[in-house]
Enzyme design. Structure first.
Site, short mmCIF file in Angstrom:
data_model
loop_
_atom_site.label_atom_id
_atom_site.label_comp_id
_atom_site.label_asym_id
_atom_site.label_seq_id
_atom_site.Cartn_x
_atom_site.Cartn_y
_atom_site.Cartn_z
N HIS A 76 17.42 19.97 -47.94
CA HIS A 76 17.07 18.98 -46.94
C HIS A 76 17.88 17.61 -47.39
O HIS A 76 17.90 16.66 -46.53
CB HIS A 76 15.73 18.70 -46.30
CG HIS A 76 14.91 18.13 -47.38
ND1 HIS A 76 13.79 18.83 -48.10
CD2 HIS A 76 14.60 16.95 -47.71
CE1 HIS A 76 13.18 18.08 -48.81
NE2 HIS A 76 13.59 17.02 -48.74
N ASP A 98 14.71 25.85 -49.61
CA ASP A 98 14.95 24.37 -49.65
C ASP A 98 15.72 23.86 -51.03
O ASP A 98 15.32 22.76 -51.65
CB ASP A 98 13.59 23.74 -49.46
CG ASP A 98 13.95 22.30 -48.86
OD1 ASP A 98 12.88 21.54 -48.37
OD2 ASP A 98 15.19 21.67 -48.78
N SER A 112 12.20 13.71 -53.32
CA SER A 112 12.89 15.01 -52.80
C SER A 112 13.83 15.41 -53.83
O SER A 112 15.01 14.70 -54.11
CB SER A 112 13.50 15.13 -51.45
OG SER A 112 12.61 15.16 -50.52
#
Lengths: 755, 454
Positions: free
Chosen positions: B86, B116, B194
């Site tokens: 993402h 992911d 992230s």
């Protein structure tokens, strides 16, 4: 033929052909009031001879248009007014409320509220009596009456009513000095009616006044041969010479037959009904009604399901008139969707026992229900014999009864009234107009105790937006004999308005389409901008349900439904019916709606109000061309919102069948089987297992499920043993294993809604 | 998300990580805790990268660029770095800031939406060797172990936080982590973290920080390094992760939360068989208990067991019949199922600029509910407000069935129709649309005469 002149006709007189000369004879009258010797001021010679000569020499301009009567010499108006005012008296009614109620007549009500006397002008009839146009004031509202003339005010009381003429007599407690009783010429006189004039005396616009006018608006000759004139004002009928030839207080003056006696001295011998006599007749009616007018209680299915919008009382009281030994006519404003929930008609019998009557039909044109009594409650000697009801007589005095049930207790109100005319209504039915507003279920009787008319409301047409709480006072008197012949016709009853079973009471009538409203752009693109008024009307079909009336009739996608005509109804229903859509806006569907498959919408609502089994013509557009097709309305299969619920014991799950719209539109699998989750109880095994609303249950322990009833049987058969359900949503399945809850199984209500 | 997650809800946060750490080894030696931490940190910190991708997004009704921030970590000397899908997905360009201040760009080698994860190749002028971190064995982790999260929380690069492992085998939901479980930690992780590393006391990367919670305090989730290894190997080799697909959804034998219990301690329950799938073709049925797949016993007793089974199915050879042993009622059944390629897990985007809306193709994994109504088609992804599409009454998730009477099933068809229409300057700027909303057909006219400012 309706001549509806209202009480103060003095104003309408101005628009009539014929002459009107309004004399504010204030001078002579006030002279009479103050001086007490009014006529002394008037120099007119005795009536007979003088007017004729005076007229000729006076060469005053004729104000009458009656060119044909040029050779008739008229007493001039001011002389006439002066002469008449010698007999004129002023009557004051002091009114009061009756047990908190006001009179129906607005002017009478106003006089109570404004604390002013109700004023009416009259004439001295004889030394101890005064005659007035009957104001139709019911006895309980009269506190006291006064008559004033010649400078003196005396007490008065109602004495009697003229039966065939709209006049009432009052007795006065003392003589009135200086006032002459009216002298009527011997009858019949030979003058043409058109030469007669009416002289009115009354209180208008702040003054007591005399008014003189031509006697009638129109000459009328009925097909039956009867002749009459519609009178211009209530007053004395006077010939050109100024002689009083009669009384014209009624709306019509007959030229022959029973109405003719208004002319001349004979009028003093017209049929009168004294106040006491009226009381006696009313008492007799009251006792007769005990057997003829029965207390009816309608019972309805309790509305325990809050999803159901209809909010009705479980019990409604009404009066049922025995029109045949075992048949009741019950005027009531209950409409289709309420009658669908009817579960019982209780009728109070003698000795306080009640019997159950059977629903036999709801009238198509009127708001009334017919019910049949059991054999042992039949009574052939106490009935309202409608067929034998006498014909309508204009101006006739009738005794009225009204039975209502405030707080569930029967209350009878007696009163009297006169009919002032007939009016044609829908489907050629006639309405008899009285001087007051009518309440549903009122009856009018003639003086012999025969029923003349019943007050019934008109059943509103579909889509008119009226709802259950319709005002009861929109009722009108229908002639009893006409009603009798109407009831004989097989079309009297609307066969589609009937009590239904619980599972069917929310049934819909359908065409079988999903549709969309247009808008301006879309209508233009489709080339139907003109026909659909820029998309304001017209419902475009976006989906046709297989095996539906629409499919069978050959309708296609993209057809635009425009109008519905119902056989037997004059009106046409536009689709969508914007005007009458008070509650329907949420059932519209356009590009702007979020659309869940809601099968209750403006189209199904309209068709449901029309009812099943009705012949209907549908106008629609196909590729811009107007087309039309006929079909008969049908009850729709249950859809998700009105399908009966089924509670599954032990797991806190309520399900509904997989209804047609879910099958075809949502699942797109016509042969799909299963049931749809309606709701789960919080904290129940079903809820813990994650079963959600609108999910599909397709199998139990691997066996396909057919109907909610089938699933319920299967669940019950397993008792407390665990079992597996297959749940499906959006094409994806999962398995759920449930352990029935001990408490839920024990509390399972056996009589919950099932198919 | 139908499967309930109990108390907390998970949200996808864009987190950036940057950090710098080099650590000394000696996991066995308890020693001075502070020294252990410092040593471990030193091993990884210098390998942490601060990423600022410029992504393209279509979901607001317009194709537009957006700069986001995230983190990554080098896993090879040549400059390969791992980050989240993402962070890197749909990036037009990615700028990088290394721990020592050098600036470079990243090239996307491959992305995998299902886990992911993404693999990047970082390029810095004049640099040929990069500091990199080693991946640890996430299977050996224990709850209570100290870990450090490195990255750029809220864009504050070169940050490190300390916590413990709260859970080594966390199952979140069928949608989030179809092929892997998660490492739950209480180390402070925020948007920006992230793609950055979760590091153990030996200085090895044992997870990639990916998700956090709105509430629930310091509760965050990282992708286990064993999964990272597996995925990055695939991305390196193929540029994507080729997966096999059978078309079954699985359910554990025992689900405590839903209170659903089946007998047995072997096998996994078949919850759903997709129509037209290899599983359906092979004769698999809902309610079957799969005991062996490709001769390997299947263990699907609790939720936590499921991702591994899904993974092994995904790793079956496409096109090759695979033996399945299952229990159906009392019987044991043997079947052969031939897996096929899973295919794209997301639809393609397109911007209908003059209509002020963006569309996307229906995908069975990305938009299963729309897929239920139409297997193939294009739907409205985003509507610009104000805009021509909004005016016409269109809403997002409307499936476009026809444009001017022409049926639309693929993006190519839509693009052709759209481009032809807008090129034709003579025609009236109106187009009639037929669409499907919640199963019901609707019609409207889209007037695109107006030109809305960007």
């Amino acid at each position: 033929m309706s001549f509806l002149l209202n009480r103060s006709r003095i104003y309408s007189a101005a628009f009539l052909l014929g002459s009107l000369s309004l004399l504010l004879a204030g001078a002579s009258i006030s002279a009479a009031e103050t001086a007490g010797n009014g006529d002394a001021a008037v120099a007119t010679a005795p009536e007979k001879s003088a007017p004729v000569e005076t007229k000729k020499e006076n060469a005053e301009p004729q104000q009458t248009d009656d060119a044909a009567d040029e050779d008739v010499d008229y007493m001039n108006e001011s002389d006439l007014a002066r002469k008449v005012s010698k007999s004129a008296v002023r009557v004051r009614f002091y009114l009061q409320t009756d047990q908190g109620r006001y009179p129906d007549d607005g002017e009478q009500e106003n006089s109570i509220r404004q604390e002013l006397p109700f004023l009416i002008g009259g004439f001295l009839w004889d030394a101890t009596t005064v005659v007035i146009p009957d104001p139709v004031i019911h006895e309980p509202f009269i506190r006291r009456v006064e008559v004033e003339a010649g400078g003196k005010t005396v007490k008065a009381a109602l004495k009697s009513y003229m039966v065939m003429h709209k006049a009432a007599l009052l007795t006065i407690s003392e003589r009135l000095p200086g006032v002459d009783p009216v002298v009527f010429t011997p009858a019949p006189a030979s003058e043409e009616w058109s030469s007669l004039r009416a002289v009115y005396y009354g209180y208008d616009s702040g003054d007591w006044l005399v008014a003189v006018s031509g006697i009638g608006g129109e000459y009328i000759r009925l097909d039956t041969g009867e002749e009459m004139v519609s009178t211009s004002m209530p007053g004395l009928a006077v010939n050109p010479s100024g002689d009083v030839v009669g009384l014209v207080f009624s709306e019509y003056a007959g030229m022959s037959g029973p109405y003719y006696p208004w002319r001349g001295e004979r009028i003093r011998h017209m049929q009168m009904l004294t106040v006491d006599e009226m009381k006696q007749k009313q008492e007799k009616l009251q006792s007769d009604l005990k057997q003829i007018a029965l207390d009816v209680t309608f019972r309805f299915r309790e509305n325990v399901d809050v999803d159901d919008d209809t909010d009705i009382d479980p019990e409604v009281h009404a009066v049922g008139f025995r029109i045949a030994p075992d048949k009741l006519l019950i005027p009531t404003p209950l409409e289709r969707d309420v009658i669908a929930r009817l579960i019982g008609i209780e009728v109070a019998g003698k000795d306080g026992n009640s019997v159950q009557a059977e629903f036999s039909g709801a009238l198509r044109e009127y708001q009334a229900i017919l019910a049949t009594l059991p054999k042992d409650a039949a009574d052939s000697s106490n009935m309202l014999n409608l067929a034998k009801a006498p014909a309508y007589k204009p101006g006739a005095l009738v005794l009225k009864t009204n039975i209502s049930y405030p707080g569930g207790k029967r209350r009878l109100r007696m009163s009297y009234d006169r009919f002032r005319g007939l009016e044609r209504m829908r489907q050629d039915s006639m309405m008899m107009l009285t001087f007051t507003n009518e309440s549903l279920g009122s009856l009018a009787f003639d003086l012999d105790g025969n029923p003349v008319a019943i007050a019934l409301g008109e059943r509103p047409r579909p889509g008119s937006g009226s709802d259950y709480d319709s005002d009861e006072s929109n009722a009108m008197f229908r002639p009893a004999n006409q009603l009798a012949s109407e009831l004989d016709s097989p079309l009297a009853v609307d066969a589609s308005i009937v009590p239904l079973e619980e599972n069917d009471q929310n049934q819909r009538v359908w065409l079988g389409v999903e549709w969309q409203q247009l808008n301006d752009e879309l209508s233009r693109t489709l080339g139907v901008q003109k026909e659909t008024r820029g998309g304001q009307s017209g419902l475009m079909i976006t989906f046709l349900y297989p095996d539906s009336p629409a499919a069978r009739a050959g309708l296609k996608e993209n057809d635009i439904l425009m109008r519905v005509h119902v056989e037997g109804h004059a009106g046409v229903y536009e689709l969508p019916d914007q005007e009458n859509n008070r509650y329907h806006n949420r059932y519209m569907r356009s590009i702007r709606s979020s659309s869940w498959l809601y099968r209750q919408n403006v189209l199904t609502d309209l068709l449901s109000e029309v009812g099943p089994g009705k012949n209907v013509t549908l106008d629609y557009l196909r590729e811009g061309k107007p087309m039309s097709l006929k079909f008969t309305t049908e009850v729709a299969p249950p859809d998700f919102s009105n399908a009966p619920k089924c509670k599954l014991p032990g797991i806190g799950l309520t399900v509904k069948p997989l209804t047609y719209e879910l099958r075809y539109v949502y699942l797109r699998k016509p042969d799909a089987s299963g049931v749809v989750v309606d709701r789960t109880e919080p904290g129940s095994p079903a809820e813990v297992a994650g079963i959600g609303q609108h999910e599909l249950i397709t199998h139990i322990d691997g066996q396909p499920i057919d109907t909610p009833k089938h699933l319920r049987e299967q669940v019950k058969a397993r008792g407390m043993k665990p079992y597996e359900l297959t749940i499906e949503q959006f094409g994806k399945t999962r398995l759920v294993r449930l352990h029935p809850d001990k408490d839920s199984v024990r509390d399972d209500p056996e009589n919950t809604a099932e198919e | 998300m139908r499967g309930r997650l109990g108390i907390f809800s998970i949200f996808l946060s864009i987190m950036c990580i940057s950090g710098l750490l080099t650590a000394s080894a000696s996991a066995e030696d308890p020693g001075d805790f502070r020294k252990i931490i410092q040593d471990a940190k030193e091993k990884v910190f210098p390998a942490v990268v601060f990423l600022m991708p410029l992504t393209e997004r279509f979901d607001y009704g317009k194709r537009e660029k957006e700069q986001i921030a995230g983190s990554g970590v080098f896993i090879s000397e040549s400059g390969e770095a791992v980050t989240n899908w993402h962070v890197a997905d749909k990036a037009v360009s990615i700028r990088c800031l290394l721990h020592d201040g050098k600036i470079g760009t990243a090239k996307v080698l491959g992305v995998d939406k299902d886990t992911d994860l993404a693999l990047l190749q970082i390029e810095v002028p004049g640099v040929t060797k990069f500091p990199f971190a080693q991946l640890g064995k996430s299977a050996e982790l224990k709850e209570g172990q100290f870990v450090m999260a490195m990255g750029a929380p809220w864009g504050l690069s070169r940050s490190v936080s300390l916590g413990i492992i709260s859970c080594t085998t966390r199952f979140l939901s069928a949608e989030i982590g179809m092929y892997n479980l998660w490492i739950q930690t209480d180390a402070s992780i925020n948007p920006g973290n992230s793609g950055g590393p979760l590091v153990d006391t030996t200085g090895r990367v044992i997870g990639i920080n990916t998700r956090a919670t709105f509430f629930g305090g310091d509760m965050a989730f990282a992708i286990p390094s064993d999964t990272v290894k597996e995925i990055t190997d695939q991305l390196r080799a193929h540029g994507h992760v080729p997966r096999s697909w059978l078309g079954v959804r699985l359910q554990p034998l025992k689900d405590f939360e839903l209170n659903i219990f089946y007998e047995g301690d072997q096998g996994v329950l078949v919850a759903s068989v997709d129509p037209g799938s290899p599983a359906e073709a092979a004769g698999l049925q809902v309610g079957d208990i799969l005991l062996k797949v490709n001769d390997k016993p299947v263990l699907g007793v609790v939720r936590e067991d499921i991702p591994a089974i899904n993974n092994s199915i995904a790793n079956l050879e496409q096109g090759k019949p695979t033996a399945i042993v299952l229990k159906r009622g009392d019987q044991t059944v043997n079947l052969n199922v031939t897996p096929r390629a899973k295919g794209a897990v997301e639809g393609e985007d397109f911007d209908c600029k003059e209509w002020n809306m963006t569309v996307k193709t229906i995908n069975p994994f990305d938009t299963p509910e729309l897929h239920f109504f139409r297997n193939n088609g294009v739907y409205v992804q985003g509507i610009r407000m104000p805009g021509n599409a909004a005016q016409s009454g269109l809403r997002d998730t409307d499936i476009l069935l026809e444009i001017n009477g022409k049926p639309i099933e693929t993006l190519a068809e839509l693009e052709d129709v759209y481009n032809a229409l807008v090129k034709d300057t003579e025609r009236v700027k109106k187009v009639s649309l037929k669409l499907l909303r919640n199963g019901l057909v609707l019609h409207t006219v889209l007037d695109y005469t107006k030109h809305y400012k960007e």
